[in-house]
Design a protein around this motif. Structure first.
Motif, PDB file in Angstrom:
ATOM      1  N   ALA A   1     -12.501 -38.151 -63.200  1.00  0.00           N
ATOM      2  CA  ALA A   1     -13.348 -37.182 -63.899  1.00  0.00           C
ATOM      3  C   ALA A   1     -12.592 -36.519 -65.041  1.00  0.00           C
TER       4      ALA A   1
ATOM      5  N   ARG B   1     -13.150 -37.185 -69.252  1.00  0.00           N
ATOM      6  CA  ARG B   1     -13.718 -36.071 -70.010  1.00  0.00           C
ATOM      7  C   ARG B   1     -13.203 -36.126 -71.442  1.00  0.00           C
TER       8      ARG B   1
ATOM      9  N   ARG C   1     -18.951 -34.513 -65.613  1.00  0.00           N
ATOM     10  CA  ARG C   1     -18.481 -35.898 -65.496  1.00  0.00           C
ATOM     11  C   ARG C   1     -18.775 -36.451 -64.103  1.00  0.00           C
ATOM     12  N   GLY C   2     -18.683 -35.612 -63.087  1.00  0.00           N
ATOM     13  CA  GLY C   2     -18.992 -36.058 -61.742  1.00  0.00           C
ATOM     14  C   GLY C   2     -20.433 -36.488 -61.583  1.00  0.00           C
TER      15      GLY C   2
ATOM     16  N   MET D   1     -18.059 -43.128 -65.782  1.00  0.00           N
ATOM     17  CA  MET D   1     -17.628 -42.955 -64.395  1.00  0.00           C
ATOM     18  C   MET D   1     -17.863 -44.246 -63.623  1.00  0.00           C
TER      19      MET D   1
ATOM     20  N   ILE E   1     -15.837 -30.887 -66.105  1.00  0.00           N
ATOM     21  CA  ILE E   1     -15.472 -31.817 -65.039  1.00  0.00           C
ATOM     22  C   ILE E   1     -16.650 -32.038 -64.088  1.00  0.00           C
TER      23      ILE E   1
END
Length: 235
Positions: free
Chosen positions: A19, A23, A171-172, A1, A168
């Motif tokens: 995001a 992934r 990933r954030g 990220m 998701i």
């Protein structure tokens, strides 16, 4: 990220796209722990996933530490090889693959084993790699997802949207995941360790943690079909 200062320069669409596009299924994790509050935050956000009449049919068992090790050991010492075990709760794959799905399946398998230096006839090395599923690829956190067996197919669609939302949300927070159907047929080994009642079907597992970027398998980037293969604009 992206770094925090870069995120401030992005639009909402760019942040979401970042995001989703980053992934992927990570198959080697660092031992670096993930704190419980971060896990709660991920699951709390993911619970905003849609579901028919707001039924929210998902259940999640978060496992780490000694309990995760016990779960791994129960599966790996069961004596039941994945190629022999019966998918008696539900079937993830068709009995016989056909195109274009057969080619896609072969391509991603070949790509993974090539990165690992595993030849097509090295069956034992292939098995050892597959068995890494059951240690959650060394991730510090494992998730087991279940659904009430009395629910219908629509609720499984809802569960799928929840699973994607978990990935998701991870990933954030600069975390990675790997969804793992491989756990499903081992529900008999999993149930007593996690206290899963009989009315719940074990659908899949998921590894959660920090990616080990030094491992070759994490260089895998699976291909996606072009829009023309699966999209029809009807006007």
């Amino acid at each position: 990220m992206l770094a925090p200062e870069k995120k401030n320069e992005l639009s909402a669409a760019e942040i979401v796209d970042e995001a989703m596009l980053t992934r992927r299924s990570v198959r080697a994790f660092l031992p670096r722990p993930v704190d419980d509050e971060t896990i709660r935050d991920i699951l709390r956000v993911a619970a905003r996933a849609p579901s028919g009449t707001n039924m929210q049919p998902w259940k999640v068992y978060v496992v780490s530490g000694e309990r995760k090790e016990a779960l791994s050991e129960a599966i790996l010492s069961s004596g039941v090889r994945p190629e022999k075990i019966e998918w008696d709760e539900y079937k993830y794959y068709p009995d016989k693959f056909f195109e274009p799905y057969l080619a896609r399946r072969r391509a991603v398998g070949y790509a993974l084993y090539s990165l690992l230096g595993i030849g097509r006839r090295e069956v034992e090395r292939m098995r050892a790699q597959h068995d890494r599923n059951f240690t959650f690829f060394d991730a510090p956190v494992g998730l087991i997802f279940t659904i009430d067996r009395r629910l219908n197919k629509g609720s499984w669609v809802d569960l799928g949207m929840f699973l994607q939302s978990v990935m998701i949300a991870a990933r954030g927070r600069d975390l990675h995941t790997c969804p793992q159907a491989a756990f499903a047929p081992y529900h008999r080994q999993i149930r007593p360790i996690l206290g899963i009642p009989d009315e719940e079907i074990v659908v899949c597992g998921m590894a959660l943690g920090h990616e080990d970027v030094s491992k070759p398998e994490n260089a895998l980037r699976s291909e996606r079909a072009p829009l023309e293969e699966f999209v029809s604009f009807v006007r």
